[in-house]
Design an enzyme around this catalytic site. Structure first.
Site, PDB file in Angstrom:
ATOM      1  N   SER A  18      39.537 -55.234   9.908  1.00 31.90           N
ATOM      2  CA  SER A  18      40.868 -54.813   9.462  1.00 31.90           C
ATOM      3  C   SER A  18      41.905 -55.364  10.422  1.00 31.90           C
ATOM      4  O   SER A  18      41.628 -55.554  11.617  1.00 31.90           O
ATOM      5  CB  SER A  18      40.968 -53.287   9.419  1.00 31.90           C
ATOM      6  OG  SER A  18      42.311 -52.865   9.224  1.00 31.90           O
TER       7      SER A  18
ATOM      8  N   TYR B  14      39.093 -45.120  13.631  1.00 29.94           N
ATOM      9  CA  TYR B  14      38.963 -46.199  12.649  1.00 29.94           C
ATOM     10  C   TYR B  14      39.360 -47.545  13.254  1.00 29.94           C
ATOM     11  O   TYR B  14      38.631 -48.534  13.151  1.00 29.94           O
ATOM     12  CB  TYR B  14      39.835 -45.894  11.430  1.00 29.94           C
ATOM     13  CG  TYR B  14      39.872 -47.009  10.415  1.00 29.94           C
ATOM     14  CD1 TYR B  14      38.829 -47.192   9.519  1.00 29.94           C
ATOM     15  CD2 TYR B  14      40.956 -47.893  10.355  1.00 29.94           C
ATOM     16  CE1 TYR B  14      38.857 -48.217   8.582  1.00 29.94           C
ATOM     17  CE2 TYR B  14      40.989 -48.918   9.440  1.00 29.94           C
ATOM     18  CZ  TYR B  14      39.944 -49.076   8.549  1.00 29.94           C
ATOM     19  OH  TYR B  14      39.969 -50.102   7.632  1.00 29.94           O
TER      20      TYR B  14
END
Length: 367
Positions: free
Chosen positions: A230, A243
């Site tokens: 990401s 995350y």
């Protein structure tokens, strides 16, 4: 399996289920850059302008022709430099025949993984999906996909699933590590169990699947490994610490994997693809509002999936980074810390998660 294209019934989304947006909502920097890439910044188009000027008998000494020729040569040089750079970094492409490949996707029931799985299923590829979610056998048969109910954070379950895949389809040659979860909690509100679970699914599962499937690729002498990270792995973000940290680890893992494969003579035909998307329009970040729809638009799984499939089937290594800002985010880290602070403040990225409806602040499953 047969190489013919399977007919699958599809129900298109209803237009009236979507809110009406003004026309400028769809005008983004990505769209502008895309258009410029096929016009002003394209070498072929640049030389067409030169030819058009010459067709009008424009003398070579005229300033407009000189500027056009200089621009065309610059665009050509940049294009050639890009091709040479990619060849040096990634080597020659390998030959890919879907009939001879076995594709494994983690977290492939819905989201980005589901889109990739169903796309390859419609093309009668040999496709296996690892996911905790159970899929009805009739649905799986209609999609042409073999689903294996498996928690990728459990090494024993992955090893058992790998053995079944080899028996059912053959040696895996394409691995798409896509499974991921997110929890929108602050560092102080997170428990040790919360953080551990996120790392087991988002990061440690990659080590497990690589250990389980790469040996088959080495034996076959070919393969492609896709790592879905990401853009937040470069940035970090408030209330997404676990995350973002788990995705940052994947950036280092990808580079380490490439370095190890480069040292193995049996891995010359094993390609690697790194995916660093911005905010995707999936259930994973439902309720998160992008700071700027113009500079940081929400990308769809179809846009990301298209680029992943293109690289896989061209047999190339590479990177997939959408939207546009995702490609240049690493540059932010080289700027003065004051500039970095101002960019984060003006973008509002650290407040995006804080704006989520508290009812929606729960563990969201696979991409």
């Amino acid at each position: 399996m047969s190489s013919t294209v399977k007919e699958v019934s599809v129900q298109l989304p209803k237009r009236f289920d979507r809110p009406d947006e003004p026309w400028h909502h769809y005008l983004t920097i990505d769209l502008i850059w895309y258009v410029l890439g096929y016009t002003l910044f394209h070498p072929f188009v640049s030389w067409v302008v030169v030819l058009c000027l010459r067709a009008q008998y424009t003398p070579y000494e005229n300033i407009e022709l000189r500027v056009a020729m200089a621009w065309a040569m610059l665009m050509t040089a940049i294009g050639i430099f890009g091709i040479v750079s990619d060849r040096i970094a990634f080597g020659s492409p390998r030959e890919v025949d879907l009939a001879e490949e076995v594709i494994v996707i983690t977290g492939g029931v819905d989201g980005l993984g589901g889109l990739l799985a169903e796309t390859y299923g419609m093309r009668n590829a040999n496709i296996a999906v690892l996911d905790t979610k159970k899929v009805d056998e009739d649905e799986a048969e209609d999609k042409g996909i073999l689903y294996y109910q498996c928690d990728v954070s459990d090494a024993q379950q992955v090893e058992a699933a790998a053995a079944k895949i080899v028996d059912d389809l053959g040696a895996p040659t394409i691995l798409i590590n896509n499974a991921g979860i997110v929890q929108t909690k602050s560092i102080l509100d997170s428990t040790a169990e919360d953080v551990e679970r996120i790392f087991r699914v988002n990061t440690l599962s990659h080590f497990t699947t690589l250990r389980a499937f790469v040996p088959y690729m080495l034996k076959e002498g070919r393969g492609t490994i896709v790592t879905v990270s990401s853009v937040l792995g470069h940035l970090g973000a408030a209330n997404l610490s676990a995350y973002t940290a788990s995705k940052a680890a994947l950036l280092a893992l990808h580079q380490s994997l490439r370095a190890e494969l480069a040292q193995n003579p049996d891995a010359k035909e094993i390609k690697t693809i790194l995916v660093t998307p911005g905010q995707m329009g999936t259930n994973m970040f439902t309720g998160v509002k992008t700071p700027s729809n113009f500079l940081a638009p929400i990308v769809t799984p179809a846009e990301i999936g298209k680029d992943i499939i293109r690289l896989i089937e061209k047999g190339e290594s590479g990177e997939v980074a959408l939207p546009l800002y995702s490609r240049y985010i690493p540059i932010l880290g080289s700027l003065p810390v004051g500039v970095q602070h101002l960019v984060r403040k003006w973008s509002g990225m650290d407040k995006a998660v804080g704006r989520i409806d508290p009812a929606k602040k729960s563990m969201n499953e696979k991409r």
